[in-house]
Each structure stands twice: as structure tokens, then as C-alpha cells.
Design an enzyme around this catalytic site. Structure first.
Site, short mmCIF file in Angstrom:
data_model
loop_
_atom_site.label_atom_id
_atom_site.label_comp_id
_atom_site.label_asym_id
_atom_site.label_seq_id
_atom_site.Cartn_x
_atom_site.Cartn_y
_atom_site.Cartn_z
N GLU A 1 59.17 23.65 5.22
CA GLU A 1 59.80 22.80 6.24
C GLU A 1 59.71 21.33 5.81
O GLU A 1 60.53 20.52 6.19
CB GLU A 1 59.12 23.02 7.60
CG GLU A 1 60.08 22.87 8.78
CD GLU A 1 59.47 23.21 10.13
OE1 GLU A 1 58.50 22.55 10.54
OE2 GLU A 1 59.96 24.14 10.80
N LYS B 1 54.38 20.51 20.88
CA LYS B 1 54.45 19.06 20.70
C LYS B 1 55.51 18.47 21.63
O LYS B 1 55.27 17.51 22.34
CB LYS B 1 54.77 18.75 19.23
CG LYS B 1 54.88 17.28 18.93
CD LYS B 1 55.12 17.02 17.45
CE LYS B 1 55.52 15.57 17.25
NZ LYS B 1 55.77 15.22 15.86
N HIS C 1 48.61 45.74 -5.69
CA HIS C 1 49.20 47.08 -5.56
C HIS C 1 50.59 47.01 -4.94
O HIS C 1 51.09 48.00 -4.42
CB HIS C 1 48.26 47.97 -4.75
CG HIS C 1 46.95 48.16 -5.44
ND1 HIS C 1 46.72 49.16 -6.36
CD2 HIS C 1 45.80 47.43 -5.40
CE1 HIS C 1 45.49 49.06 -6.83
NE2 HIS C 1 44.91 48.00 -6.27
N GLY D 1 54.42 18.37 13.59
CA GLY D 1 54.03 19.68 14.11
C GLY D 1 53.25 20.50 13.09
O GLY D 1 52.21 21.07 13.39
N ARG D 2 53.73 20.53 11.84
CA ARG D 2 53.08 21.37 10.83
C ARG D 2 51.84 20.70 10.24
O ARG D 2 51.22 21.24 9.32
CB ARG D 2 54.08 21.76 9.75
CG ARG D 2 54.81 20.60 9.12
CD ARG D 2 56.01 21.08 8.29
NE ARG D 2 56.84 19.98 7.82
CZ ARG D 2 57.81 19.42 8.51
NH1 ARG D 2 58.05 19.82 9.75
NH2 ARG D 2 58.52 18.45 8.01
N LYS E 1 69.06 26.73 16.51
CA LYS E 1 68.64 26.58 17.92
C LYS E 1 69.86 26.33 18.79
O LYS E 1 70.02 26.90 19.87
CB LYS E 1 67.70 25.38 18.06
CG LYS E 1 66.33 25.54 17.46
CD LYS E 1 65.47 24.31 17.80
CE LYS E 1 64.21 24.24 16.99
NZ LYS E 1 63.46 23.00 17.16
N GLU F 1 61.21 29.24 22.74
CA GLU F 1 60.33 30.41 22.60
C GLU F 1 59.05 30.20 23.42
O GLU F 1 58.60 31.08 24.15
CB GLU F 1 59.93 30.62 21.13
CG GLU F 1 61.05 31.09 20.22
CD GLU F 1 61.77 29.95 19.53
OE1 GLU F 1 61.86 28.84 20.11
OE2 GLU F 1 62.27 30.17 18.41
O1 F6P Z 1 60.70 25.04 13.92
C1 F6P Z 1 60.90 23.72 14.23
C2 F6P Z 1 59.74 23.10 14.92
O2 F6P Z 1 60.16 21.88 15.42
C3 F6P Z 1 58.51 22.93 14.03
O3 F6P Z 1 58.58 21.82 13.21
C4 F6P Z 1 57.42 22.87 15.03
O4 F6P Z 1 56.17 23.07 14.46
C5 F6P Z 1 57.84 23.99 15.95
O5 F6P Z 1 59.25 23.88 16.00
C6 F6P Z 1 57.26 23.96 17.33
O6 F6P Z 1 57.57 22.78 18.01
P1 F6P Z 1 56.81 22.35 19.31
O7 F6P Z 1 55.38 22.16 18.98
O8 F6P Z 1 57.47 21.07 19.75
O9 F6P Z 1 56.99 23.44 20.33
#
Ligand code: F6P
Length: 558
Positions: A364, A217, A395, A278-279, A523, A223
Site C-alpha cells: 500500500e 482511523k 512443503h 493507518g498501516r 470502494k 466494513e
Molecule cells: O484500505 C484502505 C485503508 O484506508 C487503509 O489504508 C487503512 O488502514 C484501512 O483502509 C482502514 O481504515 P480506517 O482505519 O480509517 O478504518
């Protein structure tokens, strides 16, 4: 409305207090007196009364520690919190994400047959439909082979690089809709910055036929960008041409300028908007890997399923509104009966990633400890969400649900029909699911245990020791969510149901369910620590533990 009234959204503080007092009083009564086994025996209509349906999607909530008084008090609580008013404001595009000054409009993404939805006076629906059209065209070109890799070959493998909401939704749906996968194309997902994830994924892929989707987003997530650069290096290394990137990388983001800066042609980028959390974004262009896996038509069925749940949530009275009921019962356990977690137990292998998906969606969203207007909260908010598919969980951890000391409300989820031909397996699966719900509810008394043991070879003394171990207290609550089959439409309904449940709870807890400031500190510190881990900066300024660990790490690296 003044600022405070706006933040409280028409919530009536007096009525809220009265509702909580009533619920606390009922909580004491229920804890002492409500026995579910007896409640079913006394009331043949309990199942009918405590169930709700949206066509074939059926929710049996009769095995909960509730009675008519509790349900009525929970409805009063929802009214006092003005959940319906907030719901209408969300659907109308009001900026209910107050800390980020944003509308919350994932519902607009599936408003396929609805009217205009305005943000800042502008209808967002034309843009939503335009992006859907582009996604449809793009997927059709990939599927037909018209879109070719750099060396002229058809795409066979798609690697989605994203994390959190840019990963979990597509991963979960990709797994859930496995029976609908199109032949000839496979989707893979890389999220973790641990290099093992991308290395293991790329090991068996052919660069000539692999397409990367960089899904972020913000297009700033470390990452994702780290994995994206490594993927680009791999591709260019394999195909020995920088120009190959154009045919093997597409992007999904709200930040198209950053996509261009990464080197992806914005003609090959699909946008979405800051009013999509995002979620809550799997319904947007973030769903591209889903479209590539199952085809655009199935994705549209997923959207239509969510839209049907949206319509139900918008229009059904609180007492028969599925997300309202689930949200309110969750509040009852969390705030009145003291449950700290909620188990999601799908008896559906294809929903194996649903618990992980709902962990982000719920934790979240509602893992907060200040109110919307920044005041400290003195009550419990979001529970811990966890789970695994049945029967595997039986189990592993069910022992604790049955005989441990925690109250753990459970959502069982199951399909009436399997999408595979092994009918005997499905009947066994369903029987297990029903049995677990029944066992949790009814338990087994000491008298029943002793009766069973009386026919054994055990001595009375041995029976005295063994009997208490074999007692099940019962009275353990669960919902049963049953549907005809796990098709895209039903999956859309299920996910939207949980989204709205989370919304209901967030309103009652008076938190902003649409920000996530709690992810920031880690972060920030990771950025500071990186040069110390790399050995470029001195770590002695950190706390003794962190500094000591970095020193030891360097020692272990030689
Ligand atoms: O973990 C925090 C967060 O901002 C989430 O809310 C989001 O889904 C994720 O990182 C990934 O963010 P982006 O889509 O901006 O890479």
C-alpha cells in the site's frame, strides 16, 4: 526551495542517472560473473563484511548477489536520492505526505525518551503521552476487573473490529507475543465485511463479558461500521438493554465526532492523529488490543524496541544502517536484476501474520506508478510481498524458489532461542532455516548430482533423464535476520526495520509512500453496485460482464 525542488527533496537528478547507469552496468557484470559459492570460497571475510547488527539483532546479507562495487554504487544511489535528508525531514515532522499535506510521524509514537516533535509549531509529544497514560489506565481497569460489563461481570474477551491498518498490526503483534499473553483475557479480531467473520467470532462469546473495540482511523470505513452495527445489535439483543453499549464498546479513531455519532461515549474513546498512517498505526491507540492482551508494560517495550531501531536508522551511516541496506538491496533486485516479488519467510510460528502485515505496509506504501509530483513512472516500484512461516512453506512453494524461473529474494527470520521448552523442535527449525538459505545460495551442480546417482541402480540412460531434474542452479539470494528471542522489544525493532526499509525504497522510487489512492475506486464502485445487488436499481447500465453477473446472481438467489 521552489515547488519542484521541494517535491524532489534535494534529489540530484544527474547523480541519480549516473547511479542507475553504474548499477545497470554492474547488474550485467554480476548476472554474468557473480557466483555466490565461489564468492564465499574466494573471500573468507565475505560474511563479516556483508553483515550489520543492532545489538543482538543481526542481519547477514552476504548471500546476496552483491559485491563491493554494487554496495558502493547503492550507497551512491541513496546519497543521490538524498535519502538521509528525507529521513531527517520525516523525523522532524515535515509534511512529506504531500498529496494529503500531512506529516509522517509514527516515529513520534515511540519517541518515549526523545525530545519534542513539532507539527505546525506544536509539540505532539504531550498528547502522545497523555493517550498512552489513558490506555494504560483503561487496560489496568479491565485487567483488574474494576471495569465491569453491564451486568457487573469482568471482561474476559475483547473483539477488535477494524480492517487494514486498524487490524493487521494488532493481529500480527497479538500472535507474535502469544507467550506474553495475560491469563484471563482473550483477543479476537473481526475485519472482513463477510458476515461469516463476525458470526463465527461471536458464536462462542458471552455478551456479558465481551468488550468491543471499534478501531478506525477515519471512522468511515464501511466494513468496520457494518461489523460495528452488527456487534451492537448482537450485544443489545443478548443483554436486552440499549444502555449496555456504554460498558461494552470503546473506540479508537482520529474522528472522535463520528465516534460520538455512532453512540460511543468519547470518554471511552482513544484518539490519534492524521500524521499517523493507518498501516503505521499499531504504535498508537490502535495498539489497544495489544495492551489488553499483553499488558501496558510489554507494549511499552515494543515501543522502545521500535525507538531503538529509529535511533539506529537516524544515526548509522548508510553502509552500516540496517533499513538502508535492506532497502537498497531490494532496489537492486527490483530495478536492476528484475525481481518482481520479495518473500518474507519467518522461521518463527509466532510471526505467522508478519507476511500479511508487511503486504499492507509495503504494497500500500510503494505500489505506485506516479511520482510525488504526479509524473508517470517508467521504472519498477514496490514488489509483491508474500510469505508463510517455515517450515510449512518448504512443503508448499519453495520448489519454485529453488528451481522455478523467477528470481525471488528472500528474507529469512529466526530466533536463536525459543520461548517454549521443546529444544529439539527449535534446533530442527533453525537447521531447516539455515539449510534453505545455504541450499538457495550454493545449489547443486549436475556433476554433484551425477556423482550422487552413480551409486544407484539407475541405468546411464535413466541418469541422463533424471540428473537435470535434480540440479539446483543456486545463486539465489537471501537475507538472514537473526535475534536472541522474539520478545516485545525485538518485535518492535523488526517492525520498525521494515517500516524504514519501505521508506528508503519509496524515496528512491520518488513515490509518496504515505497515501493510498489506489484503494478508492473499488470502494466507490461497491457503493454504486450495492443497490443493484440488492435489486433496488437496474444494473443494465453497467458493462456487460458486471450486469450479466448481477443478473445471474439474482437468478441463483431465486
Ligand atoms: O484500505 C484502505 C485503508 O484506508 C487503509 O489504508 C487503512 O488502514 C484501512 O483502509 C482502514 O481504515 P480506517 O482505519 O480509517 O478504518
Amino acid at each position: 526551495m521552489n515547488e519542484l525542488e521541494w517535491a524532489e527533496g534535494g534529489m540530484s537528478a544527474d547523480k541519480m542517472t549516473a547511479s542507475w547507469e553504474k548499477l545497470d552496468q554492474l547488474g550485467a557484470e554480476v548476472s554474468e560473473k557473480l557466483n555466490l559459492r565461489k564468492a564465499f570460497a574466494d573471500d573468507p571475510a565475505r560474511f563479516e563484511r556483508y553483515s550489520a547488527a543492532l545489538n543482538d539483532l543481526f542481519v547477514d546479507y552476504s548471500k546476496n548477489l552483491v559485491n563491493d562495487d554494487v554496495m558502493a554504487a547503492l550507497v551512491e544511489l541513496a546519497k543521490a536520492a538524498n535519502v538521509e535528508g528525507w529521513r531527517d525531514r520525516m523525523f522532524a515532522g515535515d509534511k512529506i505526505n504531500v498529496t494529503e499535506n500531512r506529516a509522517v510521524l509514527h516515529t513520534a509514537l515511540r519517541n518515549l525518551d526523545g525530545g519534542p516533535v513539532e507539527v505546525d509549531g506544536e509539540d505532539v509529544m504531550p498528547a502522545v503521552k497523555e493517550v498512552l497514560g489513558r490506555l494504560k489506565d483503561f487496560a489496568a481497569r479491565v485487567h483488574s476487573g474494576e471495569w465491569k460489563g453491564h451486568t457487573g461481570k469482568k471482561i474476559t474477551d475483547v473483539v477488535n473490529i477494524g480492517i487494514g491498518g486498524s487490524d493487521l498490526g494488532p493481529v500480527m503483534v497479538n500472535e507474535a507475543l502469544r507467550p506474553y499473553h495475560i491469563d484471563g483475557i482473550r483477543c479476537h479480531f473481526v475485519s472482513n465485511v463477510d458476515g461469516a467473520h463476525i458470526v463465527d467470532t461471536l458464536k462462542f462469546l458471552d455478551a456479558e463479558t465481551t468488550l468491543f473495540i471499534i478501531a478506525s482511523k477515519t471512522f468511515t470505513t464501511d466494513e468496520t461500521l457494518t461489523n460495528a452495527y452488527s456487534a451492537r445489535d448482537w450485544l443489545v439483543g443478548m443483554l436486552k438493554d440499549e444502555a449496555a453499549v456504554a460498558k461494552h464498546f470503546v473506540a479508537v479513531s482520529t474522528a472522535l465526532d463520528k465516534v460520538a455519532a455512532f453512540g460511543i461515549d468519547t470518554d471511552n474513546a482513544f484518539g490519534f492523529w492524521d500524521w499517523v498512517g493507518g498501516r503505521y498505526s499499531l504504535w498508537s491507540a490502535i495498539g489497544l488490543p495489544i495492551i489488553l492482551a499483553v499488558g501496558y508494560e510489554k507494549f511499552e517495550e515494543l515501543l522502545r524496541g521500535a525507538q531503538s531501531m529509529d535511533n539506529h536508522f537516524k544515526t548509522a551511516p548508510i553502509a552500516t544502517n540496517i533499513p538502508m541496506i535492506l532497502g537498497l538491496i531490494g532496489v537492486w533486485y527490483r530495478n536492476v536484476l528484475g525481481a518482481s516479488s520479495q518473500a518474507i519467510l519467518p522461521y518463527d510460528q509466532h510471526l505467522s501474520r508478519l507476511p500479511a502485515y508487511l503486504q499492507q505496509a509495503d504494497m500500500e506504501s510503494n505500489g505506485k506508478s506516479v511520482t510525488r509530483d504526479g509524473k508517470p513512472i517508467a521504472y519498477e516500484t514496490g514488489p509483491i510481498i508474500w510469505g508463510e512461516p517455515g517450515t510449512n512453506g518448504q512443503h508448499a512453494f519453495y520448489q519454485l524458489i529453488h528451481q522455478g524461473t523467477e528470481l525471488i529474494p528472500v528474507d529469512f527470520i529466526m530466533a536463536a532461542n525459543a520461548l517454549h521448552p521443546l529444544a529439539n523442535h527449535h534446533d530442527k527449525l533453525v537447521s531447516n532455516c539455515l539449510a534453505q538459505a545455504e541450499a538457495l545460495m550454493r545449489g547443486k551442480t549436475e556433476a554433484e548430482v551425477r556423482e550422487e546417482l552413480s551409486g544407484s541402480d539407475l541405468s546411464p540412460a535413466e541418469i541422463d533423464v533424471l540428473a537435470p531434474q535434480k540440479v539446483f542452479d543456486g545463486n539465489k539470494p537471501s537475507n538472514m535476520i537473526l535475534y536472541k528471542q522474539l520478545d516485545p522489544f525485538t518485535l518492535g525493532r523488526l517492525v520498525a526495520m521494515y517500516e524504514h526499509k519501505i521508506f528508503v525504497q519509496g524515496i528512491i522510487w520518488n513515490v509518496n509512500s504515505y497515501d493510498q489512492w489506489g484503494v478508492e475506486l473499488g470502494k466507490q464502485l461497491a457503493k454504486e453496485l450495492l443497490p443493484m445487488v440488492e435489486g433496488k436499481e437496474d444494473a443494465s447500465t453497467r458493462d456487460a460482464s458486471t450486469a450479466g453477473l448481477i443478473k445471474r446472481l439474482h437468478g441463483l438467489r431465486g
